[in-house]
Scaffold this motif. Structure first.
Motif, PDB file in Angstrom:
ATOM      1  N   ARG A  61       0.233  -2.432 -11.389  1.00 27.25           N
ATOM      2  CA  ARG A  61       1.469  -1.959 -10.757  1.00 27.25           C
ATOM      3  C   ARG A  61       1.235  -0.621 -10.047  1.00 27.25           C
ATOM      4  NH1 ARG A  61       5.171   1.690 -11.712  1.00 27.25           N
ATOM      5  NH2 ARG A  61       7.293   1.413 -10.900  1.00 27.25           N
ATOM      6  N   GLN A  62       0.553   0.298 -10.723  1.00 28.01           N
ATOM      7  CA  GLN A  62       0.237   1.590 -10.127  1.00 28.01           C
ATOM      8  C   GLN A  62      -0.640   1.420  -8.890  1.00 28.01           C
ATOM      9  OE1 GLN A  62      -1.646   4.271 -12.908  1.00 28.01           O
ATOM     10  NE2 GLN A  62      -2.404   5.639 -11.316  1.00 28.01           N
ATOM     11  N   GLN A  63      -1.604   0.523  -8.973  1.00 22.35           N
ATOM     12  CA  GLN A  63      -2.511   0.296  -7.854  1.00 22.35           C
ATOM     13  C   GLN A  63      -1.771  -0.262  -6.636  1.00 22.35           C
ATOM     14  OE1 GLN A  63      -5.281  -2.261  -9.859  1.00 22.35           O
ATOM     15  NE2 GLN A  63      -6.570  -0.579 -10.572  1.00 22.35           N
ATOM     16  N   LEU A  64      -0.865  -1.198  -6.859  1.00 16.08           N
ATOM     17  CA  LEU A  64      -0.125  -1.779  -5.742  1.00 16.08           C
ATOM     18  C   LEU A  64       0.794  -0.749  -5.098  1.00 16.08           C
ATOM     19  CD1 LEU A  64       0.801  -5.334  -7.089  1.00 16.08           C
ATOM     20  CD2 LEU A  64      -1.244  -4.565  -5.884  1.00 16.08           C
ATOM     21  N   THR A  65       1.396   0.092  -5.913  1.00 16.92           N
ATOM     22  CA  THR A  65       2.256   1.144  -5.371  1.00 16.92           C
ATOM     23  C   THR A  65       1.460   2.101  -4.489  1.00 16.92           C
ATOM     24  OG1 THR A  65       3.727   1.035  -7.292  1.00 16.92           O
ATOM     25  CG2 THR A  65       3.801   3.056  -5.985  1.00 16.92           C
ATOM     26  N   ALA A  66       0.209   2.356  -4.852  1.00 14.05           N
ATOM     27  CA  ALA A  66      -0.633   3.310  -4.129  1.00 14.05           C
ATOM     28  C   ALA A  66      -1.346   2.699  -2.922  1.00 14.05           C
ATOM     29  CB  ALA A  66      -1.674   3.903  -5.077  1.00 14.05           C
ATOM     30  N   THR A  67      -1.163   1.399  -2.681  1.00 19.68           N
ATOM     31  CA  THR A  67      -1.918   0.710  -1.636  1.00 19.68           C
ATOM     32  C   THR A  67      -0.968   0.111  -0.608  1.00 19.68           C
ATOM     33  OG1 THR A  67      -3.581   0.138  -3.315  1.00 19.68           O
ATOM     34  CG2 THR A  67      -3.710  -1.021  -1.205  1.00 19.68           C
ATOM     35  N   PRO A  68      -0.744   0.792   0.518  1.00 18.96           N
ATOM     36  CA  PRO A  68       0.227   0.301   1.517  1.00 18.96           C
ATOM     37  C   PRO A  68      -0.081  -1.105   2.021  1.00 18.96           C
ATOM     38  CG  PRO A  68      -0.409   2.567   1.988  1.00 18.96           C
ATOM     39  CD  PRO A  68      -1.312   2.094   0.898  1.00 18.96           C
ATOM     40  N   GLN A  69      -1.364  -1.476   2.069  1.00 20.92           N
ATOM     41  CA  GLN A  69      -1.723  -2.809   2.561  1.00 20.92           C
ATOM     42  C   GLN A  69      -1.130  -3.916   1.700  1.00 20.92           C
ATOM     43  OE1 GLN A  69      -3.728  -0.227   1.917  1.00 20.92           O
ATOM     44  NE2 GLN A  69      -5.627  -0.261   3.123  1.00 20.92           N
ATOM     45  N   LEU A  70      -0.778  -3.600   0.448  1.00 22.94           N
ATOM     46  CA  LEU A  70      -0.281  -4.602  -0.489  1.00 22.94           C
ATOM     47  C   LEU A  70       1.216  -4.479  -0.757  1.00 22.94           C
ATOM     48  CD1 LEU A  70      -3.253  -4.606  -3.026  1.00 22.94           C
ATOM     49  CD2 LEU A  70      -2.937  -6.003  -0.979  1.00 22.94           C
ATOM     50  N   HIS A  71       1.913  -3.684   0.070  1.00 22.69           N
ATOM     51  CA  HIS A  71       3.361  -3.548  -0.075  1.00 22.69           C
ATOM     52  C   HIS A  71       4.084  -4.745   0.541  1.00 22.69           C
ATOM     53  CE1 HIS A  71       3.157   1.160  -0.371  1.00 22.69           C
ATOM     54  NE2 HIS A  71       2.570   0.542  -1.378  1.00 22.69           N
ATOM     55  N   PRO A  72       5.325  -5.032   0.130  1.00 26.17           N
ATOM     56  CA  PRO A  72       6.118  -6.063   0.813  1.00 26.17           C
ATOM     57  C   PRO A  72       6.289  -5.714   2.292  1.00 26.17           C
ATOM     58  CG  PRO A  72       7.137  -5.406  -1.255  1.00 26.17           C
ATOM     59  CD  PRO A  72       6.025  -4.433  -1.012  1.00 26.17           C
ATOM     60  N   LYS A  73       6.396  -6.737   3.127  1.00 25.48           N
ATOM     61  CA  LYS A  73       6.549  -6.477   4.553  1.00 25.48           C
ATOM     62  C   LYS A  73       7.915  -5.850   4.827  1.00 25.48           C
ATOM     63  CE  LYS A  73       8.004 -11.229   5.550  1.00 25.48           C
ATOM     64  NZ  LYS A  73       7.611 -12.483   6.248  1.00 25.48           N
ATOM     65  N   PRO A  74       8.005  -5.000   5.861  1.00 25.37           N
ATOM     66  CA  PRO A  74       9.267  -4.312   6.157  1.00 25.37           C
ATOM     67  C   PRO A  74      10.411  -5.294   6.360  1.00 25.37           C
ATOM     68  CG  PRO A  74       7.468  -3.363   7.434  1.00 25.37           C
ATOM     69  CD  PRO A  74       6.922  -4.588   6.764  1.00 25.37           C
ATOM     70  N   GLY A  75      11.553  -4.978   5.766  1.00 21.91           N
ATOM     71  CA  GLY A  75      12.751  -5.793   5.937  1.00 21.91           C
ATOM     72  C   GLY A  75      12.890  -6.932   4.962  1.00 21.91           C
ATOM     73  N   ALA A  76      11.849  -7.204   4.175  1.00 21.17           N
ATOM     74  CA  ALA A  76      11.915  -8.316   3.220  1.00 21.17           C
ATOM     75  C   ALA A  76      12.425  -7.826   1.881  1.00 21.17           C
ATOM     76  CB  ALA A  76      10.538  -8.944   3.053  1.00 21.17           C
ATOM     77  N   LEU A  77      13.392  -8.546   1.312  1.00 19.42           N
ATOM     78  CA  LEU A  77      13.896  -8.183   0.002  1.00 19.42           C
ATOM     79  C   LEU A  77      12.893  -8.525  -1.091  1.00 19.42           C
ATOM     80  CD1 LEU A  77      17.643  -9.265   0.219  1.00 19.42           C
ATOM     81  CD2 LEU A  77      16.715  -6.946   0.200  1.00 19.42           C
ATOM     82  N   ARG A  78      12.259  -9.677  -0.975  1.00 22.57           N
ATOM     83  CA  ARG A  78      11.227 -10.098  -1.925  1.00 22.57           C
ATOM     84  C   ARG A  78      10.049 -10.654  -1.132  1.00 22.57           C
ATOM     85  NH1 ARG A  78      11.972  -8.726  -7.461  1.00 22.57           N
ATOM     86  NH2 ARG A  78      14.199  -8.840  -7.917  1.00 22.57           N
ATOM     87  N   HIS A  79       8.911 -10.016  -1.282  1.00 23.25           N
ATOM     88  CA  HIS A  79       7.720 -10.490  -0.571  1.00 23.25           C
ATOM     89  C   HIS A  79       6.501  -9.794  -1.145  1.00 23.25           C
ATOM     90  CE1 HIS A  79       4.596  -9.766   2.555  1.00 23.25           C
ATOM     91  NE2 HIS A  79       4.714 -11.074   2.673  1.00 23.25           N
ATOM     92  N   SER A  80       5.377 -10.493  -1.136  1.00 23.41           N
ATOM     93  CA  SER A  80       4.090  -9.882  -1.468  1.00 23.41           C
ATOM     94  C   SER A  80       3.020 -10.500  -0.577  1.00 23.41           C
ATOM     95  CB  SER A  80       3.730 -10.114  -2.932  1.00 23.41           C
ATOM     96  OG  SER A  80       2.394  -9.674  -3.173  1.00 23.41           O
ATOM     97  N   PRO A  81       2.118  -9.677  -0.037  1.00 25.76           N
ATOM     98  CA  PRO A  81       1.007 -10.227   0.740  1.00 25.76           C
ATOM     99  C   PRO A  81      -0.110 -10.800  -0.122  1.00 25.76           C
ATOM    100  CG  PRO A  81       0.851  -7.841   0.677  1.00 25.76           C
ATOM    101  CD  PRO A  81       2.128  -8.201  -0.024  1.00 25.76           C
ATOM    102  N   ILE A  82       0.018 -10.693  -1.454  1.00 26.82           N
ATOM    103  CA  ILE A  82      -1.025 -11.173  -2.358  1.00 26.82           C
ATOM    104  C   ILE A  82      -0.886 -12.679  -2.542  1.00 26.82           C
ATOM    105  CG2 ILE A  82      -2.006 -11.024  -4.672  1.00 26.82           C
ATOM    106  CD1 ILE A  82      -0.849  -8.161  -4.796  1.00 26.82           C
ATOM    107  N   ALA A  83      -1.911 -13.410  -2.103  1.00 23.75           N
ATOM    108  CA  ALA A  83      -1.885 -14.868  -2.172  1.00 23.75           C
ATOM    109  C   ALA A  83      -2.601 -15.402  -3.399  1.00 23.75           C
ATOM    110  CB  ALA A  83      -2.511 -15.463  -0.912  1.00 23.75           C
TER     111      ALA A  83
END
Length: 309
Positions: A61-83
């Motif tokens: 959780r801490q790592q994802l918060t610190a990594t902009p590449q893994l944030h939800p896309k702008p405007g999405a209520l629920r989204h993750s780029p992690i497949a």
């Protein structure tokens, strides 16, 4: 273009470890915050949009918060780029972060059948409902292409292979849920961008370097390799534990049988130590151990380091 982000570089417990007063942990708390590191994991992507994790550390959780590449896309209520998440072993510091991914976003767990058996045997992982989070078995020496959340191609091929190691420590003296026969408890990965042919190796745990493994690694543009301890008896010598590095399934950095010496004659473009224990003096920038590692061409990364191939 293959993009890799180091989410965490430390071994189990991180730096500083919550209950440790060793030299490195004291320095990380008191005067050298740059030493702080979360537990080992990397993320990779061929397009910078769909990402895959190698292992899911307890600090995810801490790592994802610190990594902009893994944030939800702008405007999405629920989204993750992690497949997807590719597990190379069943240790706590490789699987516990899966529990932080229980909020209903679809992804796939790729792991050897022995590791999947560990997850299946522990009902706490049932919070990752298999209708949303698929579990896909992988085999040593059989390449596969992880898929994006919609099932489409990600443009990356992953080749798992067996390396010297051991089963998860919490299973010592107990029956392994996946059985005692065959390999699968410790895997290395070769991860290749199918479009460019660029690739890297990931071995966060490795108990020894034989000729076959050295031949496999020869010519690699990038290697992430087990850097748990500087010397095999490090934990014992510092009064921090009773096990050697080898007994824990990890090769030392130093010594004639260590990673630095064994890989000195192998042509590798960039060599990066990962899964570095808080007991390891090579973490200290001014130490003789760090200087020795750097002279030999090895890098000790900070969390958030990004590498593009």
């Amino acid at each position: 273009m293959l993009r890799i982000v180091v989410l965490g570089a430390a071994a189990g417990g991180g730096v500083p470890q919550w209950n440790c007063g060793c030299q490195v942990c004291r320095a990380a708390r008191d005067g050298q915050p740059e030493l702080r590191s979360t537990q080992a994991s990397v993320a990779f992507s061929a397009d910078g949009v769909g990402w895959f994790l190698v292992n899911a550390s307890p600090d995810l959780r801490q790592q994802l918060t610190a990594t902009p590449q893994l944030h939800p896309k702008p405007g999405a209520l629920r989204h993750s780029p992690i497949a997807g998440v590719i597990l190379t072993n069943g240790e706590i510091d490789a699987v516990a972060g899966l529990l932080s991914m229980r909020e209903g976003s679809p992804f796939t767990i790729y792991a050897h059948a022995k590791v999947l058996a560990i997850l299946k045997s522990n009902s706490i992982f049932d919070v990752l409902g298999e209708r949303t989070v698929r579990r896909e078995p992988i085999e040593a020496d059989r390449p596969f292409e992880p898929r994006l959340a919609d099932g489409s191609s990600c443009g990356i091929e992953v080749l798992p292979f067996a390396v010297a190691g051991k089963g998860a420590w919490y299973l010592e003296g107990k029956a392994h849920p996946g059985g005692s026969d065959g390999t699968g408890d410790t895997l290395g990965l070769r991860i290749t961008d199918k479009g460019t042919g660029k690739y890297f190796y990931f071995l966060a745990a490795c108990a020894g370097l034989g000729d076959d493994l050295k031949s496999r690694l020869a010519g690699a543009p990038l290697l992430f390799f087990d850097g748990t301890v500087w010397r095999d008896d490090e934990m014992i010598a510092q009064g921090l534990g009773q096990k050697t590095g080898k007994a824990m399934g990890h090769i030392a950095m130093s010594g004639d049988d260590g990673a630095i010496a064994q890989l000195a004659g192998v042509a590798i473009g960039r060599k990066v130590f990962l899964h570095i224990n808080n007991s390891n003096p090579a973490l200290l920038a001014g130490s003789s151990e760090r200087k020795t590692a750097e002279r030999a061409g090895w890098q000790i990364p900070a969390d958030g380091t990004e590498i593009v191939l």
